[in-house]
Write a protein that holds these residues in place. Structure first.
Motif, PDB file in Angstrom:
ATOM      1  N   VAL A  23      -0.729  12.800  -6.009  1.00 42.15           N
ATOM      2  CA  VAL A  23      -1.662  13.270  -6.971  1.00 42.15           C
ATOM      3  C   VAL A  23      -2.668  12.284  -7.165  1.00 42.15           C
ATOM      4  O   VAL A  23      -3.940  12.769  -7.277  1.00 42.15           O
ATOM      5  N   LEU A  24      -2.454  11.160  -7.371  1.00 45.25           N
ATOM      6  CA  LEU A  24      -3.418   9.685  -7.618  1.00 45.25           C
ATOM      7  C   LEU A  24      -4.278   9.570  -6.297  1.00 45.25           C
ATOM      8  O   LEU A  24      -5.588   9.526  -6.479  1.00 45.25           O
ATOM      9  N   LYS A  25      -3.727  10.031  -5.153  1.00 42.87           N
ATOM     10  CA  LYS A  25      -4.317   9.601  -3.990  1.00 42.87           C
ATOM     11  C   LYS A  25      -5.493  10.669  -3.799  1.00 42.87           C
ATOM     12  O   LYS A  25      -6.503  10.379  -3.239  1.00 42.87           O
ATOM     13  N   SER A  26      -5.314  11.858  -4.166  1.00 43.46           N
ATOM     14  CA  SER A  26      -6.324  12.673  -4.222  1.00 43.46           C
ATOM     15  C   SER A  26      -7.651  12.655  -5.207  1.00 43.46           C
ATOM     16  O   SER A  26      -8.566  13.274  -4.908  1.00 43.46           O
ATOM     17  N   ARG A  27      -7.569  11.485  -5.832  1.00 40.70           N
ATOM     18  CA  ARG A  27      -8.673  11.229  -6.725  1.00 40.70           C
ATOM     19  C   ARG A  27      -9.293  10.018  -6.122  1.00 40.70           C
ATOM     20  O   ARG A  27     -10.375   9.566  -6.603  1.00 40.70           O
ATOM     21  N   LEU A  28      -8.695   9.466  -5.126  1.00 45.20           N
ATOM     22  CA  LEU A  28      -9.605   8.383  -4.382  1.00 45.20           C
ATOM     23  C   LEU A  28     -10.845   8.679  -4.143  1.00 45.20           C
ATOM     24  O   LEU A  28     -11.388   9.582  -3.316  1.00 45.20           O
ATOM     25  N   ILE A  29     -11.816   7.673  -4.325  1.00 42.93           N
ATOM     26  CA  ILE A  29     -13.163   7.849  -3.813  1.00 42.93           C
ATOM     27  C   ILE A  29     -13.385   6.530  -2.818  1.00 42.93           C
ATOM     28  O   ILE A  29     -13.312   5.334  -3.207  1.00 42.93           O
ATOM     29  N   LEU A  30     -13.650   6.973  -1.509  1.00 41.85           N
ATOM     30  CA  LEU A  30     -13.642   6.159  -0.390  1.00 41.85           C
ATOM     31  C   LEU A  30     -15.006   5.875   0.032  1.00 41.85           C
ATOM     32  O   LEU A  30     -15.695   5.724   1.124  1.00 41.85           O
ATOM     33  N   GLN A  31     -15.985   5.511  -0.898  1.00 45.79           N
ATOM     34  CA  GLN A  31     -17.424   5.324  -0.830  1.00 45.79           C
ATOM     35  C   GLN A  31     -17.821   4.334  -1.793  1.00 45.79           C
ATOM     36  O   GLN A  31     -17.244   3.959  -2.733  1.00 45.79           O
ATOM     37  N   ASP A  32     -18.996   3.587  -1.407  1.00 43.13           N
ATOM     38  CA  ASP A  32     -19.710   2.764  -2.689  1.00 43.13           C
ATOM     39  C   ASP A  32     -20.115   3.639  -3.778  1.00 43.13           C
ATOM     40  O   ASP A  32     -20.938   4.330  -3.743  1.00 43.13           O
TER      41      ASP A  32
END
Length: 265
Positions: A23-32
């Motif tokens: 669930v938390l992983k779905s909220r990751l932002i992998l950009q600046d």
């Protein structure tokens, strides 16, 4: 409880934690996802947010454990002036760890304590609250692609970088092979190599962070930052092998824990 029961409980706990991670992983932002740039970097990054300016405060977190009783620990949050790398604030918490360590799920043991320090700082020194958090641990470089730095980053909503001293052997990555590549003739002048697994995915980077260091550190994205940016931040913060934010958190948590124990005696 018998061993069979313990094993069943552990399996259920891991399943529950895995669901929470997903669930938390779905909220990751992998950009600046920030508006600042490092003091030593070019001003290009400022263009993303004209009001952003230079990075002012970098946080570092670590937890030190008592050798005689590993359930007793001291968590530390230090905040450094990004221009000078001098400490401007620190928070500590001596705790008895209640959650067992289960490989792949370190964040469920450590993140609540570290988040508590961040919350304490909002009360004690909001004006010095870090704009970036460096974690003694891993981010994407993790068996489930969601290490402590990711977990903390998402829950604290902070750009976060994982800096590990040991390599997780995921996706075919191998510590001795990584060191061999760093020391190879064609890479001898490179400060870092990307950690690309057998799947073709890039998990992070291995960096020789200071001259003469035989052991690399392992950098991975936590949240709201690109790997290239994370590498730049870590490089900027390194006076020694380990970058100053986590190095100082480690040193100071150990000192604070010993002082705390002396006061109790």
């Amino acid at each position: 409880m018998d061993k069979e029961g313990d094993g069943s409980d552990t399996a259920l706990q891991k399943q529950e934690w895995a669901r929470t991670q997903d669930v938390l992983k779905s909220r990751l932002i992998l950009q600046d996802d920030f508006g600042w740039s490092l003091p030593s970097m070019s001003s290009d990054s400022d263009q993303s947010d004209p009001t952003g300016g230079k990075l002012k405060y970098i946080g570092g977190v670590d937890i030190s454990f008592l050798k005689e009783g590993p359930s007793t620990a001291c968590a530390a949050l230090v905040v450094l002036n990004a221009q000078t790398l001098e400490i401007v604030h620190e928070e500590f918490d001596v705790v008895r760890m209640q959650v067992p360590y289960i490989p792949g799920f370190l964040a469920f043991r450590e993140a609540p304590i570290l988040l508590g320090l961040l919350e304490k700082m909002k009360t004690n020194a909001q004006h010095l609250y870090p704009q970036l958090l460096m974690v003694d641990g891993n981010g994407l470089l993790h068996p489930r692609g969601f290490g402590l730095a990711c977990h903390l980053g998402v829950l604290a909503d902070l750009p976060t970088i994982g800096v590990g001293k040991n390599l997780h052997h995921v996706d075919g990555l191998n510590q001795s092979e990584v060191r061999r590549q760093l020391e190879a003739k064609e890479n001898c002048n490179k400060e870092y190599i990307l950690l690309t697994g057998q799947s073709g995915a890039t998990w992070g980077a291995a960096m020789r962070s200071c001259p003469g260091s035989s052991k690399p550190i392992y950098i991975s994205v936590g949240h709201r930052i690109l790997l290239d940016s994370a590498i730049g931040v870590v490089k900027y913060c390194c006076k020694y092998r380990v970058p100053e934010p986590t190095r100082q958190a480690d040193i100071r948590s150990k000192v604070y824990l010993q002082q705390h124990l002396r006061l109790q005696q």
